[in-house]
Design a protein around this motif. Sequence first.
Motif, PDB file in Angstrom:
ATOM      1  N   ASP A 129       0.074   4.864  -1.799  1.00 41.11           N
ATOM      2  CA  ASP A 129      -0.011   6.101  -1.007  1.00 41.11           C
ATOM      3  C   ASP A 129       0.979   7.141  -1.550  1.00 41.11           C
ATOM      4  OD1 ASP A 129      -1.801   4.768   0.537  1.00 41.11           O
ATOM      5  OD2 ASP A 129      -0.416   4.381   2.203  1.00 41.11           O
ATOM      6  N   GLN A 163      -8.072   1.427  -8.342  1.00 43.63           N
ATOM      7  CA  GLN A 163      -9.104   1.622  -7.316  1.00 43.63           C
ATOM      8  C   GLN A 163      -8.868   2.903  -6.531  1.00 43.63           C
ATOM      9  OE1 GLN A 163      -9.496  -1.260  -4.213  1.00 43.63           O
ATOM     10  NE2 GLN A 163     -10.914  -2.478  -5.429  1.00 43.63           N
ATOM     11  N   THR A 164      -7.614   3.087  -6.100  1.00 42.85           N
ATOM     12  CA  THR A 164      -7.305   4.256  -5.269  1.00 42.85           C
ATOM     13  C   THR A 164      -7.418   5.546  -6.075  1.00 42.85           C
ATOM     14  OG1 THR A 164      -5.804   2.858  -4.050  1.00 42.85           O
ATOM     15  CG2 THR A 164      -5.571   5.214  -3.687  1.00 42.85           C
ATOM     16  N   THR A 208       0.817  -1.223   0.000  1.00 46.04           N
ATOM     17  CA  THR A 208       0.000   0.000   0.000  1.00 46.04           C
ATOM     18  C   THR A 208       0.847   1.268   0.000  1.00 46.04           C
ATOM     19  OG1 THR A 208      -0.140  -0.377   2.362  1.00 46.04           O
ATOM     20  CG2 THR A 208      -2.092  -0.926   1.087  1.00 46.04           C
ATOM     21  N   LYS A 265     -10.982   6.658  -6.617  1.00 44.09           N
ATOM     22  CA  LYS A 265     -11.588   7.293  -5.428  1.00 44.09           C
ATOM     23  C   LYS A 265     -11.151   8.750  -5.305  1.00 44.09           C
ATOM     24  CE  LYS A 265     -11.885   3.296  -2.498  1.00 44.09           C
ATOM     25  NZ  LYS A 265     -10.900   2.556  -1.772  1.00 44.09           N
ATOM     26  N   LYS A 266      -9.939   9.021  -5.746  1.00 41.57           N
ATOM     27  CA  LYS A 266      -9.406  10.388  -5.622  1.00 41.57           C
ATOM     28  C   LYS A 266      -9.661  11.225  -6.866  1.00 41.57           C
ATOM     29  CE  LYS A 266      -6.912   9.464  -1.808  1.00 41.57           C
ATOM     30  NZ  LYS A 266      -7.058  10.176  -0.562  1.00 41.57           N
ATOM     31  N   ARG A 298      -5.005  -2.202  -7.727  1.00 39.38           N
ATOM     32  CA  ARG A 298      -4.973  -1.357  -6.511  1.00 39.38           C
ATOM     33  C   ARG A 298      -4.748   0.115  -6.885  1.00 39.38           C
ATOM     34  NH1 ARG A 298      -7.370  -4.418  -3.013  1.00 39.38           N
ATOM     35  NH2 ARG A 298      -8.332  -4.815  -5.025  1.00 39.38           N
TER      36      ARG A 298
END
Length: 423
Positions: free
Chosen positions: A353, A387-388, A349, A391-392, A384
Amino acid sequence: MSRYNEMWRSLGLDMEAHDQLLEALPPTYHDVYLTQFGRPAGMKYFDFVVNEVHGLRIQELQEHREAGGKVIGAFCVFVPEEIVRAVGGICIGLCSGIDVGAAEAEKVLPRNICPLIKSSMGFKLTKVCPYFESCDMVVGETTCDGKKKAFEILNDYIPVHVMETPQMKKGRDRELWLGEVEDFAGLLERLTGNKITAETLSRSIREVNGKRRALMRLAEIRKNNPAPISGRDSLLIAQIAMYDDVERFTAQVDKLCDELEQKVRDGDGVFPAGTKRLIVTGTPMAFPNWKVPHIIETSGAVIVAEELCTGLRYFENEVPEDAAALDSQMENVAARYLGINCAVFTPNTARIDRLVQLVEEYRADGVVNCALSFCDPYAIEANRVEQTLKKKNIPLLKIETGYDREDAGQLKTRIEAFIEMLG
Ligand code: BJ8
């Protein structure tokens, strides 16, 4: 006839195949690099290094070996350069970014395998790489399955030492990795007859940190708009960082940064202000793989950062310089490397990030996730990433490609459409 012919022959290169390889590079380099607009004068040094890629640097390696020094080859940014330098060795990142010797490589490897692995095997089997032939040992790692198993085969042709990189980053994984770094140090001490001391390790930590700091300075300058340097040039510099002399390279990057900082003060850029700014993430782009960055930057966007092992993952995070005892220095070296966010780790992750953070820091308009074909870790982790970023509300383009040029037209169409969609 080149003035280096004698040296290449003495290294056992296949001279005919090597000539063909050298002939293939200049037109590509000219098209990708020398035609860029407003290129900084400081890039002349890096052009010179590319021009002498199989010449002067190889000569330096031979002189080093004649004086009793060792040359250690690597394919991964997990191999700790500080340890190699602490025994007086030179660490070289080996090329694996071009379709070389595929037919030979396919005699020992499956056809459908990551091009980076195939290329590294091809370079060795066809005897066209003077860096490979200058190595006293190659260091492999147990990162992805393809590499791990290919190193067993490569060991038939050159001594390979494999470091066990963990799959997770828990307490016991840290211990395992520290043990691997210490074993590697012991092996190098036996190979060179030189003992690592707190003084030699401390010096090499400072030298490699110096290189990282210069690259980080360059990365910071790229936050400016208009972009003072292209992504292609920045990638080239990161690729050269892996095989050039550390101190000379550091000085040249710093000199380039002085020039770029002046450009920023003058409001001068290599692309007009307002050009769409992209971040590239994914598998490393080994020398001389410039395919996707070239397409991106000739399609109306500029690359402002690379979340790649030929980018920030290589030079972010320094090894602390304040430890006086050898044990603590070793621990610091091991910990710094285990901080690299490679997709072979689970969970990973921290990579995602960091990517989100980079988009903000570099005021990027979008991200291009680029995975080499047949690279499972990065192709799967793209999920991943997607997906992230979704969302942003960060626009993302996912690409899978190899080293051939066959899909270049199709890639260009997709990249242009993505840039257009950014508005
Ligand atoms: S730390 S990214 S340099 S392993 S592209 S060979 S992962 S199938 S190169 Fe890497 Fe070290 Fe990780 Fe960086 Fe396998 Fe994927 Fe091929 Fe890869």
